[in-house]
Design a protein around this motif. Structure first.
Motif, mmCIF file in Angstrom:
data_model
loop_
_atom_site.group_PDB
_atom_site.id
_atom_site.type_symbol
_atom_site.label_atom_id
_atom_site.label_comp_id
_atom_site.label_asym_id
_atom_site.label_seq_id
_atom_site.Cartn_x
_atom_site.Cartn_y
_atom_site.Cartn_z
ATOM 1 N N PRO A 5 0.821 -1.001 0.016
ATOM 2 C CA PRO A 5 -0.164 0.151 -0.017
ATOM 3 C C PRO A 5 0.981 1.199 -0.034
ATOM 4 N N ASN A 6 0.255 2.306 -0.420
ATOM 5 C CA ASN A 6 0.989 3.527 -0.564
ATOM 6 C C ASN A 6 1.157 4.022 1.046
ATOM 7 N N ASP A 7 0.222 3.958 1.914
ATOM 8 C CA ASP A 7 0.135 4.548 3.182
ATOM 9 C C ASP A 7 -0.393 3.143 4.017
ATOM 10 N N LYS A 8 0.821 2.613 4.634
ATOM 11 C CA LYS A 8 0.731 1.207 5.193
ATOM 12 C C LYS A 8 -0.052 1.604 6.718
ATOM 13 N N LYS A 9 0.599 2.618 7.107
ATOM 14 C CA LYS A 9 0.213 3.162 8.637
ATOM 15 C C LYS A 9 -1.221 3.501 8.403
ATOM 16 N N GLY A 10 -1.615 4.280 7.581
ATOM 17 C CA GLY A 10 -3.140 4.637 7.403
ATOM 18 C C GLY A 10 -4.033 3.348 6.981
ATOM 19 N N LEU A 11 -3.589 2.275 6.259
ATOM 20 C CA LEU A 11 -4.408 1.148 6.262
ATOM 21 C C LEU A 11 -4.636 0.244 7.445
ATOM 22 N N ILE A 12 -3.413 0.409 8.244
ATOM 23 C CA ILE A 12 -3.656 -0.265 9.629
ATOM 24 C C ILE A 12 -4.639 0.304 10.433
ATOM 25 N N GLU A 13 -4.341 1.680 10.306
ATOM 26 C CA GLU A 13 -5.269 2.293 11.426
ATOM 27 C C GLU A 13 -6.663 2.435 10.954
ATOM 28 N N ALA A 14 -6.844 2.452 9.593
ATOM 29 C CA ALA A 14 -8.455 2.016 9.169
ATOM 30 C C ALA A 14 -8.787 0.795 9.604
ATOM 31 N N ALA A 15 -8.370 -0.177 9.364
ATOM 32 C CA ALA A 15 -8.744 -1.499 9.774
ATOM 33 C C ALA A 15 -8.994 -1.588 11.153
ATOM 34 N N GLU A 323 -1.077 -18.753 -8.994
ATOM 35 C CA GLU A 323 -0.320 -19.137 -10.200
ATOM 36 C C GLU A 323 0.670 -18.120 -10.468
ATOM 37 N N LEU A 324 0.252 -16.837 -10.513
ATOM 38 C CA LEU A 324 1.278 -15.496 -10.734
ATOM 39 C C LEU A 324 2.298 -15.507 -9.518
ATOM 40 N N GLY A 325 1.979 -15.866 -8.547
ATOM 41 C CA GLY A 325 2.781 -15.513 -7.252
ATOM 42 C C GLY A 325 2.586 -14.243 -6.564
ATOM 43 N N ILE A 326 1.322 -13.649 -6.670
ATOM 44 C CA ILE A 326 0.910 -12.253 -6.088
ATOM 45 C C ILE A 326 0.019 -12.798 -5.094
ATOM 46 N N ARG A 327 0.681 -12.240 -3.922
ATOM 47 C CA ARG A 327 0.052 -12.753 -2.483
ATOM 48 C C ARG A 327 -1.224 -12.095 -2.099
ATOM 49 N N ASN A 328 -1.407 -11.108 -2.754
ATOM 50 C CA ASN A 328 -2.544 -10.337 -1.973
ATOM 51 C C ASN A 328 -3.531 -9.567 -3.139
ATOM 52 N N LEU A 329 -3.671 -10.536 -4.074
ATOM 53 C CA LEU A 329 -4.526 -10.317 -4.952
ATOM 54 C C LEU A 329 -5.718 -11.557 -5.374
ATOM 55 N N GLY A 330 -6.943 -11.266 -5.603
ATOM 56 C CA GLY A 330 -7.931 -12.219 -6.039
ATOM 57 C C GLY A 330 -8.593 -12.792 -4.844
ATOM 58 N N ALA A 331 -8.764 -12.115 -3.945
ATOM 59 C CA ALA A 331 -9.539 -12.472 -2.703
ATOM 60 C C ALA A 331 -10.201 -11.092 -1.938
ATOM 61 N N LEU A 332 -11.194 -11.253 -1.131
ATOM 62 C CA LEU A 332 -11.778 -10.221 -0.409
ATOM 63 C C LEU A 332 -11.285 -10.518 1.012
ATOM 64 N N ALA A 333 -10.082 -9.862 1.253
ATOM 65 C CA ALA A 333 -9.545 -10.169 2.491
ATOM 66 C C ALA A 333 -8.455 -8.676 3.214
ATOM 67 N N PRO A 334 -8.380 -8.508 4.406
ATOM 68 C CA PRO A 334 -7.447 -7.466 4.761
ATOM 69 C C PRO A 334 -6.231 -7.520 4.008
ATOM 70 N N GLY A 335 -5.814 -6.217 3.633
ATOM 71 C CA GLY A 335 -4.554 -6.343 2.982
ATOM 72 C C GLY A 335 -4.301 -6.603 1.448
ATOM 73 N N TYR A 336 -5.447 -7.031 1.005
ATOM 74 C CA TYR A 336 -5.520 -7.475 -0.403
ATOM 75 C C TYR A 336 -6.051 -6.228 -1.104
ATOM 76 N N LEU A 337 -5.638 -6.282 -2.255
ATOM 77 C CA LEU A 337 -6.033 -5.043 -3.414
ATOM 78 C C LEU A 337 -7.473 -4.863 -3.352
ATOM 79 N N ALA A 338 -8.026 -3.810 -3.630
ATOM 80 C CA ALA A 338 -9.513 -3.396 -3.566
ATOM 81 C C ALA A 338 -9.959 -3.849 -4.894
ATOM 82 N N ASP A 339 -9.658 -4.848 -5.738
ATOM 83 C CA ASP A 339 -10.402 -5.002 -6.687
ATOM 84 C C ASP A 339 -11.702 -5.938 -6.513
#
Length: 592
Positions: A5-15, A323-339
């Motif tokens: 994330p661009n702002d990891k601290k902010g993400l942690i505080e939002a969570a 398959e691609l080795g991207i650990r925080n893509l493809g699911a709805l979970a904390p820390g994952y990309l919001a796609d």
């Protein structure tokens, strides 16, 4: 790979409830691709990442607080869809126009191998695909084409990539690995060039995409031992099961040429674990995207074939990311990309809304995020470089002057298959040239190098192609994309060739000695600058003309001619060098 994330601290505080979310999706049925559950909940998004996903089943808690809200109104909320393997060039759209066409269908990430344009313009073409896909409301990961040309020594393309070229492309920002390793025979035989190309990705711990049609047993094991992870060329149940049992990712394909998902799903759906089953489009043409959809349609097809809807969604999201080795893509979970995709139901797979990196970019089939039109010099260049041709260039010279001669012929297994075999047949010879008069199902095929590096051309005979009259030609001719024409009358073949040269590439057909229809594809002879709707109209006119020439069984007749010069699909193919025995990796004399 973990996308920070661009702002990891902010993400942690939002969570942790110390900051408001930028966007909260409420009243949704959350599809959990980790557990296979569906439950009511909310998704909190901070900048580009998910901070929290609530679950109504297990916990009582206050609603998430956000600056903005999107009400899912009880619809399904799933991860953004990922296409495990695609060639954007095969949609006939440029990368930016492709994004305009597919984003509203829920596709938020594609993994594209630009080996089509790489065969025409070399590294410059790959960089064009990379640079022109920047700043879009979807993610276009690029793979460095591993086989340009597809098989060295058997064809001539506009470029030839070695390990140094691969290294240069792997340095580009959104290149995450190497594209489909099509020279599977070279890999199995430890060919020095292929060994070095694969090692270029291995030493960077990057993804290596595979291409292993019909490989089984020891050959498949050898291919996997080279470090290759996936294959999109499985065409039946047995092949898919064999590959998944050996740990390979099977990218079940639903393209405009090959419809493989139904067979594959029926063969593997009873496996206890489907972690190595993924979904892709490979080559899906623009009209099919507009009328049927993109990855949402592939998922729908998998469900119709008998796959549980949650499993089908996982096969187009989390499995692909892993398959691609991207650990925080493809699911709805904390820390994952919001796609995120909001879905109407599991029958129609109609997409109600699309969120990409935390921003609502499409609703009800309409793109909300404006995509700037940027022009690139390469889009205006004529890539068809062929010296002046004459009628004699299209006549097949025989080693005798008159009589009959036994000839090797390329035969398609069916009019919807790209797989071919060799057969032998006695053909008539008149005045030193093969004469196909009276041979209704036989046509000539010529492949002419169009890259200006040599004057190579070769002619052979094809059976069961489907053309019953006229001539059909294309500069889309996988993978070297030389000029390929199927015909009976050399005069009509010359008309097609000259039309393609004048247009700067595309498809063209002739009937009764006159131009019948053409489709201009000026960008590398592969793509058009037109947007999807306008291009679809032009493509449909071309399809109608081709069907009137006899090619009626293929859903998309535009793509029939492109399979003739593909020397990595068994068993008999053409190139500008001659007729290719694919499995034995050699050129053959058709009159032996």
């Amino acid at each position: 790979m973990w996308i920070l994330p661009n702002d990891k601290k902010g993400l942690i505080e939002a969570a942790n409830g110390k900051r408001e979310y930028d966007l909260v999706i409420k009243n949704g049925k959350i599809v959990n691709v980790f557990t296979g559950e569906i439950y009511e909940g909310e998704v909190g998004i901070y900048e580009k990442h998910i901070g929290d996903v609530t679950c109504s089943i297990d916990e009582e808690r206050e609603p998430l607080k956000g600056k903005k809200y999107y009400d899912a109104e009880g619809k399904y909320v799933i991860p953004g869809l990922i296409d495990a393997h695609i060639h954007i060039e095969s949609t006939l759209l440029t990368p930016r126009n492709f994004a305009k066409a597919v984003t509203a269908h829920g596709t938020t990430t594609v993994v594209t191998d630009p080996h089509e344009i790489g065969n025409v313009h070399g590294i410059r073409g790959v960089k064009y695909m990379h640079d022109s896909s920047e700043g879009l409301p979807m993610r276009q990961y690029i793979l460095a084409p591993s086989c340009v040309p597809a098989v060295q020594g058997l064809e001539n393309a506009g470029a030839e990539f070695d390990e140094k070229d691969i290294e240069e492309m792997l340095d580009l920002e959104r290149v995450i690995g190497i594209g489909e390793v099509m020279d599977f025979i070279g890999v199995i035989d430890n060919d020095e060039r292929m060994v070095k190309i694969v090692e270029a990705a291995e030493k960077r711990n990057m993804f290596i995409q595979g291409h292993a049609p019909s490989l089984t047993g020891k050959q498949l094991s050898s291919y996997l031992c080279a470090g290759i992870l996936s294959c999109h060329e499985s065409r039946n149940e047995i092949e898919a099961r064999d590959k998944m049992r050996k740990g390979m990712y099977v990218d079940a394909r639903e393209s405009s040429i090959s419809k493989d998902v139904t067979k594959i799903v029926k063969g593997v759906k009873d496996f206890r674990y489907l972690t190595n089953l993924t979904l892709c489009t490979d080559d899906r043409e623009v009209d099919e995207i507009l009328t049927s959809g993109h990855m949402n349609d592939v998922v729908k097809t998998a469900v119709k074939a008998g796959l549980n809807p949650i499993d089908a969604i996982r096969c187009a999201t989390l499995n692909n990311a892993r398959e691609l080795g991207i650990r925080n893509l493809g699911a709805l979970a904390p820390g994952y990309l919001a796609d995120i995709v909001v879905l109407e139901d599991f029958e129609s797979f109609k997409v109600n809304a699309v969120v990409f990196e935390g921003e609502i970019v499409a609703e009800e089939g309409k793109l909300l995020k404006e995509i700037e039109d940027i022009k690139y010099d390469i889009e205006e260049e004529n890539s068809v470089h062929v010296k002046e041709l004459k009628i004699e260039d299209f006549m097949l010279k025989a080693p005798i002057e008159e009589g009959k001669i036994k000839t090797k012929i390329i035969q398609y297994r069916s009019q919807i298959s790209s797989v071919t075999d060799f057969i032998e047949k006695e053909l008539s010879v008149k005045d030193g040239y093969i004469d196909l008069s009276g041979e209704e199902d036989l046509k000539f095929v010529i492949v002419i190098n169009r890259h200006g590096k040599d004057e190579n051309k070769s002619i052979a005979v094809v059976k069961n192609f489907g053309l019953t009259k006229g001539a059909l030609g294309s500069t889309i001719s996988h993978d070297s994309h030389n000029l390929t024409i199927v015909y009976e009358d050399p005069k009509e073949a010359l008309l097609v060739a000259n039309d393609l040269i004048q247009m700067g590439g595309g498809l063209s057909c002739v009937e009764n000695g006159e131009l019948k229809e053409h489709l201009q594809l000026k960008v590398a002879g592969l793509m058009s600058n037109k947007e999807a709707e306008e291009l679809s109209k032009a493509a449909n006119k071309m399809k109608k003309a081709i069907r009137e020439l006899g090619i009626t069984e293929m859903p998309n007749p535009l793509l029939r001619v492109v399979t003739l010069a593909l020397p990595v699909i068994p068993c008999a193919k053409m190139s500008d060098c001659g007729v290719v025995d694919v499995l034995n990796k050699k050129l053959v004399n058709i009159f032996e």
